[in-house]
Enzyme design. Sequence first.
Site, PDB file in Angstrom:
ATOM      1  N   HIS A 258     -10.619   7.626   4.884  1.00  0.00           N
ATOM      2  CA  HIS A 258     -11.318   7.817   3.612  1.00  0.00           C
ATOM      3  C   HIS A 258     -12.016   9.176   3.553  1.00  0.00           C
ATOM      4  CE1 HIS A 258     -10.611   3.598   3.117  1.00  0.00           C
ATOM      5  NE2 HIS A 258     -11.397   3.269   4.117  1.00  0.00           N
TER       6      HIS A 258
ATOM      7  N   HIS B  39      -8.050   0.754   0.651  1.00  0.00           N
ATOM      8  CA  HIS B  39      -7.383   0.509   1.927  1.00  0.00           C
ATOM      9  C   HIS B  39      -5.906   0.220   1.720  1.00  0.00           C
ATOM     10  CE1 HIS B  39     -11.591  -0.560   2.538  1.00  0.00           C
ATOM     11  NE2 HIS B  39     -11.421  -0.043   3.715  1.00  0.00           N
TER      12      HIS B  39
END
Lengths: 203, 203, 331, 331
Positions: D56, D219
């Site tokens: 991320h 995700h």
Amino acid sequence: MNAAQLTAWLTRFAELVHAQRDELTALDSAIGDADHGSNMDRGMTEVVAALAEAPPDDAAALLKRTGTTLVSKVGGASGPLYGTLFLRMAGAIGDGFAPALRAGFEGVLARGKAEPGDKTMVDALGPACDVLDAGGSLAEAAQAAADGRDATVPLVARKGRASYLGERSAGHQDPGATSTALLLQAAAETLGGVQGQGEEATP
Amino acid sequence: MNAAQLTAWLTRFAELVHAQRDELTALDSAIGDADHGSNMDRGMTEVVAALAEAPPDDAAALLKRTGTTLVSKVGGASGPLYGTLFLRMAGAIGDGFAPALRAGFEGVLARGKAEPGDKTMVDALGPACDVLDAGGSLAEAAQAAADGRDATVPLVARKGRASYLGERSAGHQDPGATSTALLLQAAAETLGGVQGQGEEATP
Amino acid sequence: MKKLINDPADVVADALRGMAAAHPRLRVDHENRVVLRGDAPVRGKVGLVSGGGSGHEPMHGGFVGPGMLDAACAGEVFTSPVPDQMVAATQGVDGGAGVLHIVKNYTGDVMNFEMAAELVAAESGTEVVTVVVDDDVAVTDSLYTAGRRGVGTTVLLEKIVGAAAEEGRPLAEVADLARRVDDTGRSMGVALTSCTVPAAGKPTFDLPEGEMEIGIGIHGEPGRRRVPLAPAREVAQMLVEPILADRTFTDGVICFVNGLGGTPLLELYVVYAEVAAILEKAGIGIARSLVGPYMTSLEMAGCSVTLLQADDELLRLWDAPVDTPGLRWGA
Amino acid sequence: MKKLINDPADVVADALRGMAAAHPRLRVDHENRVVLRGDAPVRGKVGLVSGGGSGHEPMHGGFVGPGMLDAACAGEVFTSPVPDQMVAATQGVDGGAGVLHIVKNYTGDVMNFEMAAELVAAESGTEVVTVVVDDDVAVTDSLYTAGRRGVGTTVLLEKIVGAAAEEGRPLAEVADLARRVDDTGRSMGVALTSCTVPAAGKPTFDLPEGEMEIGIGIHGEPGRRRVPLAPAREVAQMLVEPILADRTFTDGVICFVNGLGGTPLLELYVVYAEVAAILEKAGIGIARSLVGPYMTSLEMAGCSVTLLQADDELLRLWDAPVDTPGLRWGA
Ligand SMILES: Nc1ncnc2c1ncn2[C@@H]1O[C@H](COP(=O)(O)OP(=O)(O)O)[C@@H](O)[C@H]1O
Ligand SMILES: Nc1ncnc2c1ncn2[C@@H]1O[C@H](COP(=O)(O)OP(=O)(O)O)[C@@H](O)[C@H]1O
Ligand SMILES: [Mg+2]
Ligand SMILES: [Mg+2]
Ligand SMILES: [Mg+2]
Ligand SMILES: [Mg+2]
């Protein structure tokens, strides 16, 4: 239940997880984030290595080592859940395999707050515990876990990452229930002669 | 050469470019940055619109408008090069089409500093000018431009974006030479009766 | 083609509306597609103008602001802007001390800036000096070619020269500095995937699974050679080696690992680690670093490495405050 | 799979080496995979710890530094870090004023941080308070589910709460502020392509040409529904509408258009323009904005929109200096 038996169990579980790593990840791709196979494989590889490096000589120490290894090497949802399972089993293994697994299961419930039918590993672990508590064999428990795993397919997930998909999670098999079914399969294969009621296996 | 004839020429060129926009871009994809088709199409669409909005009544004004429109709407390499071509043609159109094209060609050479054989539009424009200067017809000039375009295929680019590819640019047709061949094809089709030597066409 | 756009023909205009809305301290001249400092022209300061095709964001529009550019011209995607835009930008930032045009060495950019400078010279008294950036070692430099492309050094140059202009230095000095920075910077890039120009609608080139293009530019033009995909360690070697072969670098460089758009920052740090290891082994200390997607090629996966030989002055200018959407510190 | 990595198993460790090399003012505990402020622990300051799966970036490691986080734990890609890491981070930043754990609401993150807090409580006197971020309106919020995911608001929260901690405010106040920020932030995302987890080696899901996933997480988990690709104008509507339906926003919001990794900044600005237009029509003025890839999902193409209801205090804290690799101003 002695350390050697448990080691055989966990080693077999590690083998099964490693062999099905891609399948577990594929299941997690469909309704999750594509890491359950690598999570479990990484964790169980570490467990086997840790047990080989300094083999614990009693069952409780072995299970504790397994739990702490998983907690400190896996992460994600499966790390704390499988870790708690083994840590709690460690405290109850003196009473036999079935009570230990039941204690582990309760740890999983407390940690994850899932209920049966939420489409999680609980749906494979719970039925297996019930079979063992009722005096069933490990083979029967493994079958119950496999049935529980299969029964997750139509469910709508209410816990874990799959729950974000809502209705779209239905139609897919839960990865965690799938790895738990392997855990029971490994138990049936390696502790097969062992009765669930705390008696030692007659070789 | 009057404004109406030139308008017909440029309108036909715009049509051909629009029709072959994707082919021009595909050529530019192979050895450039995939924009020659959209550059030329955007520019010629603007030219046609500008000429329609306020039709210039003499040939020089028309060519100048075409050049400034291309310079201010296209960008990239083709904007200044085609823009300069028409701006320079404007200054020489009084002498006839062939001298005007020659003047435009010299403008392209001065602006882009390419030489024949560098795998650019120069390789289509130069031979066409030579044919017209030698008294050839527009159809013959168009054929010379097309031959020049085809002859760019084996060349290694030494100017423009394709030059960055070095040897790898060989085997591909130059996009700018391809659009220039269309410019001459449009001339042959619309100014076909017109001789290159500054004489007016006999209708 | 999967893009978050409206019409391919409107992508640049739409993005400029977004920039204007997101950055109230910038001024966007929508008609001319020029992004300007809100306070331009700054009296007595050399104006810095750059520009180029769109699709490389944050470069150049994201580098407009105190301490960096005064204005940037946005062309169509991968297409040099037109002279009119450059003239408008030049006039908009002329604070009486002249204007520097920072031009990446592409035929289109060079010619359009050239015509713009001719127009400015013909129309006004603004003094314009042009500096061309050509730092890409992937391209053979030769008198008989268009020369090297301008890539990563451009970002470092705009920052460093922007700080010098902000200090009030005269045009000639600012231009000299720009040339010096260009002289000491070298870059090399690699692509793992192509990008798709919105108006073209499909990938510029085809790069099969398992292959990469070494020596890629930033416009989706193919690179110098195609090789099998390799570990980051080897890729870093393929990028750094030609840079070090082209120029002698000594201790104290600015090391810039640039993402081309589609490569996650996670991977850029993996590459940075390998680049740093190579430089350490070569005895070349890194004085400053920059890691991220600063000069992109739409959604192309890949990266470029730029090394710039710094000295105390360049480092001081690098560290000076900068306040732009794309690069900001000390302000 | 085309990635600039060495071995998929090493990607996090390698990236942390890169971060350490690129950012000498950070301290990287490689054994525990924790990124810390170089000057941690800061005496008398509440320590801010966050963390989560890698992939991320720049979140969270890139948000470590003065004015934001004191430490970030890096898990495997898309996998929550383990309690040991969180314990190490907590001990490393404990300056005597307690530690705040900022946790995105994912089962794994929540459980691991929970176990870490239990361990810290058992082993040391460090006071730990946990705040869970759950701002994703794509997810139905219900007592019987895991609740909403933590997404874009996390970035804004870490910045705002980081400024408050930097001011020396006590733990209870800092935690209250964090809860208030979470309360007033809402997000919604869209994906145009899947991402590929390095260890998995292939795309997490299949998204055919012409389709997009609305309500995507970060995700690679599939979104809420799949719809035909639409112009940015309509996509913006699909993201902003559920946000406005979920909470009443009034004038003065922080508007954050976040890139998921593979979408060029050019397109993020196109989306920002559309979001700003929708908000303007709704009478909701934008007080501050943030546009860029700050919370990514590897190379996923797509974006998310976050709105945060600001007030004078939040804006003051937003504007306060921050000095991290990923977000920097005023310093
Ligand atoms: N709250 C929970 N209780 C019990 N099991 C859970 C819970 N949340 C998730 N799980 C199990 O964990 C599995 C996912 O594990 P994994 O993919 O390794 O972690 P993550 O979801 O963090 O990526 C699910 O398939 C499910 O069986
Ligand atoms: N220096 C030059 N002299 C003449 N023609 C050139 C030169 N550089 C490029 N060209 C021509 O321009 C064409 C490319 O145009 P275009 O794709 O529109 O611009 P760009 O290269 O800026 O993307 C090339 O195919 C070539 O024919
Ligand atoms: Mg998972
Ligand atoms: Mg081109
Ligand atoms: Mg171009
Ligand atoms: Mg995970």
